[in-house]
Motif scaffolding. Structure first.
Motif, PDB file in Angstrom:
ATOM      1  N   THR A   1       5.737  -3.405  -9.609  1.00  0.00           N
ATOM      2  CA  THR A   1       4.984  -3.898 -10.764  1.00  0.00           C
ATOM      3  C   THR A   1       3.486  -3.711 -10.549  1.00  0.00           C
ATOM      4  O   THR A   1       2.984  -3.775  -9.431  1.00  0.00           O
ATOM      5  N   GLU A   2       2.783  -3.508 -11.654  1.00  0.00           N
ATOM      6  CA  GLU A   2       1.326  -3.365 -11.606  1.00  0.00           C
ATOM      7  C   GLU A   2       0.678  -4.654 -11.101  1.00  0.00           C
ATOM      8  O   GLU A   2      -0.384  -4.626 -10.473  1.00  0.00           O
ATOM      9  N   GLU A   3       1.319  -5.796 -11.367  1.00  0.00           N
ATOM     10  CA  GLU A   3       0.768  -7.090 -10.961  1.00  0.00           C
ATOM     11  C   GLU A   3       0.684  -7.238  -9.446  1.00  0.00           C
ATOM     12  O   GLU A   3      -0.053  -8.077  -8.930  1.00  0.00           O
ATOM     13  N   GLU A   4       1.467  -6.414  -8.716  1.00  0.00           N
ATOM     14  CA  GLU A   4       1.480  -6.510  -7.255  1.00  0.00           C
ATOM     15  C   GLU A   4       0.347  -5.716  -6.598  1.00  0.00           C
ATOM     16  O   GLU A   4       0.241  -5.701  -5.376  1.00  0.00           O
ATOM     17  N   ILE A   5      -0.484  -5.057  -7.390  1.00  0.00           N
ATOM     18  CA  ILE A   5      -1.595  -4.294  -6.817  1.00  0.00           C
ATOM     19  C   ILE A   5      -2.695  -5.263  -6.394  1.00  0.00           C
ATOM     20  O   ILE A   5      -3.249  -5.980  -7.232  1.00  0.00           O
ATOM     21  N   PRO A   6      -3.050  -5.312  -5.106  1.00  0.00           N
ATOM     22  CA  PRO A   6      -4.131  -6.207  -4.662  1.00  0.00           C
ATOM     23  C   PRO A   6      -5.477  -5.774  -5.249  1.00  0.00           C
ATOM     24  O   PRO A   6      -5.670  -4.607  -5.607  1.00  0.00           O
ATOM     25  N   ASP A   7      -6.399  -6.721  -5.318  1.00  0.00           N
ATOM     26  CA  ASP A   7      -7.705  -6.450  -5.929  1.00  0.00           C
ATOM     27  C   ASP A   7      -8.445  -5.315  -5.223  1.00  0.00           C
ATOM     28  O   ASP A   7      -9.095  -4.489  -5.878  1.00  0.00           O
ATOM     29  N   ASN A   8      -8.360  -5.272  -3.882  1.00  0.00           N
ATOM     30  CA  ASN A   8      -9.092  -4.214  -3.169  1.00  0.00           C
ATOM     31  C   ASN A   8      -8.557  -2.830  -3.498  1.00  0.00           C
ATOM     32  O   ASN A   8      -9.310  -1.849  -3.565  1.00  0.00           O
ATOM     33  N   ILE A   9      -7.248  -2.744  -3.758  1.00  0.00           N
ATOM     34  CA  ILE A   9      -6.660  -1.447  -4.114  1.00  0.00           C
ATOM     35  C   ILE A   9      -6.967  -1.109  -5.572  1.00  0.00           C
ATOM     36  O   ILE A   9      -7.139   0.066  -5.926  1.00  0.00           O
ATOM     37  N   ARG A  10      -7.083  -2.121  -6.411  1.00  0.00           N
ATOM     38  CA  ARG A  10      -7.527  -1.868  -7.798  1.00  0.00           C
ATOM     39  C   ARG A  10      -8.922  -1.243  -7.806  1.00  0.00           C
ATOM     40  O   ARG A  10      -9.209  -0.324  -8.584  1.00  0.00           O
ATOM     41  N   LEU A  11      -9.786  -1.743  -6.936  1.00  0.00           N
ATOM     42  CA  LEU A  11     -11.139  -1.183  -6.846  1.00  0.00           C
ATOM     43  C   LEU A  11     -11.099   0.273  -6.393  1.00  0.00           C
ATOM     44  O   LEU A  11     -11.836   1.128  -6.912  1.00  0.00           O
ATOM     45  N   ILE A  12     -10.217   0.563  -5.440  1.00  0.00           N
ATOM     46  CA  ILE A  12     -10.062   1.938  -4.969  1.00  0.00           C
ATOM     47  C   ILE A  12      -9.561   2.828  -6.106  1.00  0.00           C
ATOM     48  O   ILE A  12     -10.046   3.955  -6.292  1.00  0.00           O
TER      49      ILE A  12
END
Length: 301
Positions: free
Chosen positions: A22-33
């Motif tokens: 799920t997209e919800e499981e993406i941590p914030d630091n990886i979202r920034l990447i």
């Protein structure tokens, strides 16, 4: 809801084999990447729509799906550059067309013997950068018991599962080729055709990037094997290929010991490939994983 299966509970600590789908499981630091890679939350849908239209206009390859979720993984694998993503898409379908025996009517649950032999696996945990680690132990491979084709089939199952994970779509994965006990009987099976297919799976033709390849425990046969593989490695991948020998401190400069098996100076137990098959087998009926895999030609019965 994530797909789960319990791993070996008698070993420390029990690690769950679980796909983060799920997209919800993406941590914030990886979202920034992902945003640095070109993924813009505000315009993402428009970019995917543009990619879909580009595919229809070019007409070189027609994917079996063109929904947002499916196309997104090709865009993520090529940093949201539409032309490069399209080249990857066509390369992926060309590989499928040329190697139908690796997909069509393949039963993943019939590949348990590769786990029993410990030839390959993917870690249920990630390294410090968010990569899963694909590990091959070619010295354990007995060609009279396990065919090259089955190694490819098992690799593809793992790669296709990994490509369902948004975190892996963004970060890619890393590979460890453990060449301890590599022998002439193995080298006889490493033809240029086999090498080309392996590089296609790990570098050029799958919607999941290989961020680095690490060679460990190589012996004198490595130079002969590498000569077979080298022509198929592009310049970028050669820069991401690291040869460590038996010096695990060299490997630890790239992957933290707490994210490695004990055999590589790490902290984890070995986890069998079969535990991913257990995860698939316990996949609840309402989950999309088996359905996604069945659309590729795999059979779960």
């Amino acid at each position: 809801m994530a797909t789960t299966a319990l791993s070996q509970s008698h070993k420390m600590p029990a690690i769950e084999h679980k796909l983060n789908i799920t997209e919800e499981e993406i941590p914030d630091n990886i979202r920034l990447i992902s945003e640095k890679q070109g993924e813009c939350p505000k315009t993402k849908k428009e970019t995917i729509a543009e990619f879909r239209n580009y595919i229809l206009d070019q007409k070189q390859c027609q994917p079996h799906r063109n929904d947002d979720k499916y196309l997104e993984k090709f865009l993520r694998a090529r940093y949201w550059k539409i032309d490069n993503s399209y080249k990857l898409l066509c390369s992926y379908y060309k590989f499928r067309e040329e190697n139908k025996k690796f997909y069509e009517k393949v039963r993943p649950f019939d590949l348990r013997h590769l786990g029993d032999e410990d030839i390959l696996t993917v870690t249920p945990y990630r390294d410090q950068h968010g990569h899963r680690i694909l590990i091959y132990r070619f010295g354990l491979w007995r060609p009279n018991r396990v065919t090259v084709d089955d190694i490819f089939r098992a690799t593809i199952v793992l790669q296709e599962l990994g490509s369902l994970e948004p975190i892996s779509q963004i970060m890619g994965g890393v590979g460890i080729f453990d060449l301890k006990d590599l022998g002439l009987e193995h080298l006889l099976h490493l033809s240029p055709s086999v090498a080309q297919k392996m590089i296609a799976l790990l570098v050029t033709s799958m919607p999941i990037r290989t961020s680095a390849l690490h060679i460990v425990n190589q012996n004198w046969l490595f130079n002969a094997a590498f000569k077979i593989f080298k022509p198929f490695l592009n310049a970028g991948m050669r820069e991401r290929l690291f040869v460590h020998g038996s010096d695990m401190s060299s490997l630890h400069k790239h992957i933290n010991p707490e994210n490695l098996p004990k055999r590589y100076g790490g902290m984890h137990e070995d986890y069998s490939y079969t535990l991913w098959l257990d995860m698939l087998q316990h996949d609840c009926a309402g989950n999309s994983v088996q359905k996604d895999m069945e659309q590729l030609g795999f059979i779960f019965e």
